[in-house]
Design a protein around this motif. Structure first.
Motif, PDB file in Angstrom:
ATOM      1  N   ILE A   1      72.062  58.271  27.645  1.00  0.00           N
ATOM      2  CA  ILE A   1      71.540  58.268  30.072  1.00  0.00           C
ATOM      3  C   ILE A   1      72.220  59.161  29.979  1.00  0.00           C
ATOM      4  CG2 ILE A   1      72.080  56.487  31.134  1.00  0.00           C
ATOM      5  CD1 ILE A   1      71.862  54.068  29.422  1.00  0.00           C
ATOM      6  N   ALA A   2      73.567  59.498  29.461  1.00  0.00           N
ATOM      7  CA  ALA A   2      74.271  60.557  30.571  1.00  0.00           C
ATOM      8  C   ALA A   2      74.121  61.999  30.731  1.00  0.00           C
ATOM      9  CB  ALA A   2      75.812  60.385  30.127  1.00  0.00           C
ATOM     10  N   ALA A   3      73.259  61.946  29.130  1.00  0.00           N
ATOM     11  CA  ALA A   3      72.196  63.191  28.751  1.00  0.00           C
ATOM     12  C   ALA A   3      70.624  63.756  29.392  1.00  0.00           C
ATOM     13  CB  ALA A   3      72.856  63.551  27.454  1.00  0.00           C
ATOM     14  N   ARG A   4      70.615  62.497  29.439  1.00  0.00           N
ATOM     15  CA  ARG A   4      69.400  61.123  30.750  1.00  0.00           C
ATOM     16  C   ARG A   4      68.335  62.288  28.863  1.00  0.00           C
ATOM     17  NH1 ARG A   4      68.532  62.061  35.908  1.00  0.00           N
ATOM     18  NH2 ARG A   4      70.906  63.271  37.073  1.00  0.00           N
ATOM     19  N   ASP A   5      68.860  61.480  28.192  1.00  0.00           N
ATOM     20  CA  ASP A   5      67.985  61.508  27.465  1.00  0.00           C
ATOM     21  C   ASP A   5      67.311  60.070  26.670  1.00  0.00           C
ATOM     22  OD1 ASP A   5      66.722  63.195  25.320  1.00  0.00           O
ATOM     23  OD2 ASP A   5      68.200  62.541  23.737  1.00  0.00           O
ATOM     24  N   VAL A   6      66.821  59.359  27.366  1.00  0.00           N
ATOM     25  CA  VAL A   6      66.318  58.024  27.294  1.00  0.00           C
ATOM     26  C   VAL A   6      65.072  57.603  28.401  1.00  0.00           C
ATOM     27  CG1 VAL A   6      67.013  55.876  26.700  1.00  0.00           C
ATOM     28  CG2 VAL A   6      68.845  57.226  27.110  1.00  0.00           C
ATOM     29  N   ARG A   7      64.163  57.883  26.941  1.00  0.00           N
ATOM     30  CA  ARG A   7      62.844  57.781  27.781  1.00  0.00           C
ATOM     31  C   ARG A   7      61.622  56.754  26.800  1.00  0.00           C
ATOM     32  NH1 ARG A   7      59.811  61.854  30.752  1.00  0.00           N
ATOM     33  NH2 ARG A   7      61.882  62.288  31.000  1.00  0.00           N
ATOM     34  N   PHE A   8      60.704  55.679  27.085  1.00  0.00           N
ATOM     35  CA  PHE A   8      59.690  55.058  26.678  1.00  0.00           C
ATOM     36  C   PHE A   8      58.448  54.876  27.310  1.00  0.00           C
ATOM     37  CE2 PHE A   8      64.478  53.694  25.593  1.00  0.00           C
ATOM     38  CZ  PHE A   8      63.837  53.418  24.072  1.00  0.00           C
ATOM     39  N   SER A   9      57.723  54.862  26.094  1.00  0.00           N
ATOM     40  CA  SER A   9      55.790  54.724  26.275  1.00  0.00           C
ATOM     41  C   SER A   9      55.958  52.886  26.013  1.00  0.00           C
ATOM     42  CB  SER A   9      55.225  55.495  25.269  1.00  0.00           C
ATOM     43  OG  SER A   9      55.363  57.203  25.727  1.00  0.00           O
ATOM     44  N   VAL A  10      55.651  52.804  27.143  1.00  0.00           N
ATOM     45  CA  VAL A  10      54.394  51.134  26.943  1.00  0.00           C
ATOM     46  C   VAL A  10      53.660  51.242  26.772  1.00  0.00           C
ATOM     47  CG1 VAL A  10      55.054  49.610  28.258  1.00  0.00           C
ATOM     48  CG2 VAL A  10      56.669  51.171  29.066  1.00  0.00           C
ATOM     49  N   MET A  11      52.982  50.955  25.201  1.00  0.00           N
ATOM     50  CA  MET A  11      52.121  50.754  25.130  1.00  0.00           C
ATOM     51  C   MET A  11      51.491  49.367  24.839  1.00  0.00           C
ATOM     52  SD  MET A  11      52.101  54.049  24.410  1.00  0.00           S
ATOM     53  CE  MET A  11      50.385  54.029  23.461  1.00  0.00           C
ATOM     54  N   ALA A  12      50.281  49.563  24.922  1.00  0.00           N
ATOM     55  CA  ALA A  12      49.461  47.559  24.666  1.00  0.00           C
ATOM     56  C   ALA A  12      48.457  48.188  23.799  1.00  0.00           C
ATOM     57  CB  ALA A  12      48.366  47.538  26.568  1.00  0.00           C
ATOM     58  N   LEU A  13      48.290  47.390  22.162  1.00  0.00           N
ATOM     59  CA  LEU A  13      48.176  47.415  21.224  1.00  0.00           C
ATOM     60  C   LEU A  13      47.131  46.346  21.522  1.00  0.00           C
ATOM     61  CD1 LEU A  13      50.925  47.153  18.426  1.00  0.00           C
ATOM     62  CD2 LEU A  13      49.366  48.691  19.396  1.00  0.00           C
ATOM     63  N   LEU A  14      45.689  46.746  21.292  1.00  0.00           N
ATOM     64  CA  LEU A  14      44.644  45.887  21.764  1.00  0.00           C
ATOM     65  C   LEU A  14      44.195  45.113  20.885  1.00  0.00           C
ATOM     66  CD1 LEU A  14      42.874  48.826  23.633  1.00  0.00           C
ATOM     67  CD2 LEU A  14      44.584  47.591  25.212  1.00  0.00           C
ATOM     68  N   ASP A  15      43.825  43.825  20.801  1.00  0.00           N
ATOM     69  CA  ASP A  15      43.172  43.216  19.391  1.00  0.00           C
ATOM     70  C   ASP A  15      41.346  43.347  19.360  1.00  0.00           C
ATOM     71  OD1 ASP A  15      41.533  42.350  21.932  1.00  0.00           O
ATOM     72  OD2 ASP A  15      41.267  40.211  21.989  1.00  0.00           O
ATOM     73  N   ARG A  16      41.086  42.696  18.812  1.00  0.00           N
ATOM     74  CA  ARG A  16      40.247  42.523  17.507  1.00  0.00           C
ATOM     75  C   ARG A  16      39.451  41.358  17.760  1.00  0.00           C
ATOM     76  NH1 ARG A  16      41.762  47.234  12.807  1.00  0.00           N
ATOM     77  NH2 ARG A  16      41.921  48.788  13.361  1.00  0.00           N
TER      78      ARG A  16
END
Length: 305
Positions: A216-231
């Motif tokens: 976090i101090a190195a500004r190195d934390v990020r995530f993609s919030v994904m939606a898995l779509l149903d079938r």
């Protein structure tokens, strides 16, 4: 074979059983007790509105979140790297607030509250401080689905960093888009760009949290919030199983979370991260475990005060 209770589970009994199995004091969190409260930002993708009209996911917002490790002691060594990790986050504010709970396995360890209580009771420590392994084996043989979470973690140990871990929401959420179309989705939170360089003591909760703070101090934390779509036909009532070919399902990026700093423990202590808090456009999952978790989180938070 030992007898296990039927129809006995309540949110209160589950909270008490979780604490008893882990040997936790009354004011400790019932699960994922070792963690770090953090803050950040959320930026939606252009595709988010195609999946949900929830302003939590379609508008930029601040983020309050908590990374956690499910272990009895901050210095307990996870020899095989199979302990569960958690990531809870809040998007939006006021009536447009949504709180999502995810962890490092795509399934839960119990299908129903009764099964969860029986799972925990089978693992209660005896006079010697250890569970009766014959009782555990008997319960597991009668309830093989309760082994799926542990089996997944054993086959897919997470990387030596909370910031590099992929997190799943095990429930199927009905999501309604701007056009009024509703379908089920599962949340998947995927790290972006981080490398799993090991910390010296990454096998302990203390080491995981220290690694997180340095990233976090190195500004190195990020995530993609994904939606898995149903079938069509995908199961939405059983949180111990994955959707068929779940990894092959279409996944839409709802947005990106960037962690920008740490917060005091009190900041997250005041937040239940209650999964019942969902802004319109994301509905409550229909499974039994979701309903009982909503109440259990409130009970656990109240006990901590």
């Amino acid at each position: 074979m030992p007898k296990f209770p039927s129809g006995a589970a309540t949110p209160m009994s589950l909270v008490e059983a979780l604490r008893a199995v882990a040997g936790l004091p009354p004011k400790a969190r019932a699960s994922f007790c070792w963690g770090r409260c953090v803050r950040g930002t959320y930026a939606p993708s252009d595709q988010a509105k195609e999946i949900t009209r929830s302003r939590s996911f379609t508008m930029p917002s601040r983020v309050l979140a908590r990374f956690s490790a499910d272990c009895d002691s901050p210095n307990a060594v996870d020899t095989h790297g199979c302990s569960l990790r958690g990531f809870s986050f809040r998007l939006g504010s006021g009536l447009q607030r949504s709180e999502i709970l995810t962890h490092s396995a795509p399934v839960h360890f119990a299908r129903t509250p009764d099964q969860m209580l029986a799972f925990l009771q089978a693992r209660m420590p005896g006079p010697d401080g250890k569970p009766d392994m014959a009782q555990v084996a008997a319960f597991s043989a009668a309830n093989p689905e309760t082994l799926r979470q542990a089996s997944y973690l054993a086959a897919n140990p997470p990387p030596p960093s909370l910031a590099c871990t992929t997190y799943w929401g095990v429930h199927a959420f009905p999501a309604t888009n701007a056009g009024g179309e509703t379908r089920f989705i599962k949340f998947k939170v995927v790290p972006v760009g981080q490398e799993g360089r090991p910390a010296e003591d990454a096998a302990t909760a203390t080491g995981l949290l220290r690694d997180l703070e340095s990233r976090i101090a190195a500004r190195d934390v990020r995530f993609s919030v994904m939606a898995l779509l149903d079938r069509p036909g995908d199961p939405v009532m059983d949180v111990t199983i994955r959707w068929p070919d779940e990894d092959g399902h279409e996944a839409v990026r709802l947005g990106t979370i960037v962690i920008t700093g740490t917060e005091s423990s009190e900041a997250c202590g005041a937040a239940a991260f209650n999964p019942a808090n969902l802004a319109e456009g994301i509905g409550h999952p229909p499974d039994e475990m979701f309903a009982v978790r909503c109440t259990a989180y409130v009970i656990s938070q109240t006990r901590r005060r």
